[in-house]
Design an enzyme around this catalytic site. Structure first.
Site, PDB file in Angstrom:
ATOM      1  N   CYS A 142       0.860  -1.183   0.000  1.00  0.00           N
ATOM      2  CA  CYS A 142       0.000   0.000   0.000  1.00  0.00           C
ATOM      3  C   CYS A 142       0.894   1.229   0.000  1.00  0.00           C
ATOM      4  CB  CYS A 142      -0.884   0.057   1.237  1.00  0.00           C
ATOM      5  SG  CYS A 142      -1.313  -1.536   1.959  1.00  0.00           S
ATOM      6  N   GLU A 204      -7.432   9.135   1.225  1.00  0.00           N
ATOM      7  CA  GLU A 204      -6.885   8.639  -0.029  1.00  0.00           C
ATOM      8  C   GLU A 204      -7.967   8.306  -1.049  1.00  0.00           C
ATOM      9  OE1 GLU A 204      -2.743   6.525   1.365  1.00  0.00           O
ATOM     10  OE2 GLU A 204      -4.517   5.227   1.208  1.00  0.00           O
TER      11      GLU A 204
END
Length: 287
Positions: A142, A204
């Site tokens: 990630c 995000e």
């Protein structure tokens, strides 16, 4: 040599030195701190260098050196809620909750889900040194595409796929040849916000990338504490333990959102070889 000759030579040398020292072509030997200071504001550089003049939060003094460098050198891509690029800012600024709440800073990210040929999913436990969500279990990798030409390419999410290839090497030692960019399937995008410890957090627009490859993994201890492959049943047991608070086990919030909303049905497509049927890059899921 006479005293007058020595004096003349000295004066000539002094003139040459002054000429050189004022020349725009004079270059000093490179220094890591000088190269960083050229990229950072004085405030950020003081924080990076760890000197007495540090003006950022005192808690930053305990930040791991590698993570500190990444926080100040990496420039994330700022986007609006439609994924349109609106600017860029440091990883540090993008992950401060005060900026997320007050300025609504939203940055582009990606989450890689790598399966082996047995259709087991590779998970990692984030290292203790990570600034956000240390020691939580999460999907394979990630991170963020950076504000650079190769990672800003929007056609077929190529910039994000380039970034994923880069970070798989950085975090897990997986070489580019093992994860060709053309092998990543971008399945969808989600938008989420998650506080970490009060000071730090995430906001995000996350690209969800799937890939099926057998790879050699050599984790970077600055990034990863532990890895494991899990089957569907193994993942369900991991989720059960996290929900029960067993063994202090925690899952990252973005991974949990994918698990709860998409992962099991997409896993079916992984096993059937029909990932293309699951692709939906038009929708941005606000979770």
């Amino acid at each position: 040599m006479s005293a007058s000759s020595s004096s003349s030579l000295f004066n000539l040398s002094l003139i040459r030195f002054r000429s050189l020292s004022s020349s725009r072509f004079l270059r000093l030997p490179p220094s890591p701190l000088r190269s960083v200071s050229a990229q950072l504001s004085p405030r950020k550089f003081r924080a990076f260098s760890g000197g007495a003049a540090m003006t950022t939060d005192a808690k930053d003094a305990g930040m791991d050196a590698v993570q500190r460098r990444l926080m100040f050198e990496d420039e994330c891509i700022l986007v609006d809620e439609t994924d349109r690029v609106v600017g860029h800012d440091s990883k540090y600024n993008c992950h401060l909750m005060e900026n997320i709440e007050a300025k609504n800073l939203l940055h582009r990210a990606f989450s890689v889900f790598l399966f082996n040929s047995n259709y087991e999913l590779l998970l990692q436990q984030r290292s203790k040194a990570k600034v956000t969500f240390p020691l939580v279990w999460t999907n394979t990798c990630c991170s963020h595409p950076l504000y650079r030409d190769s990672e800003l390419i929007e056609e077929n999410a190529l910039g994000v796929r380039n970034a994923a290839q880069r970070k798989l090497l950085d975090e897990l030692g997986i070489v580019a040849e093992d994860v060709p960019v053309d092998e990543f399937t971008p399945l969808g995008r989600m938008l989420y916000k998650a506080p970490s410890d009060g000071k730090w957090g995430e906001h995000e627009l996350d690209y969800l990338l799937f890939i099926v490859r057998d790879v050699k993994v050599e984790p970077n201890p600055d990034e990863v504490a532990e890895i494991k492959y899990v089957s569907r049943e193994g993942l369900k047991e991991l989720v059960r333990k996290a929900d029960a608070g067993e063994e202090g086990l925690k899952l990252s919030p973005w991974f949990r959102l994918v698990v709860d909303n998409f992962l099991m049905k997409w896993w079916d497509h992984v096993e059937k070889g029909t990932l293309g049927e699951a692709v939906d890059m038009k929708t941005i899921h606000k979770l």
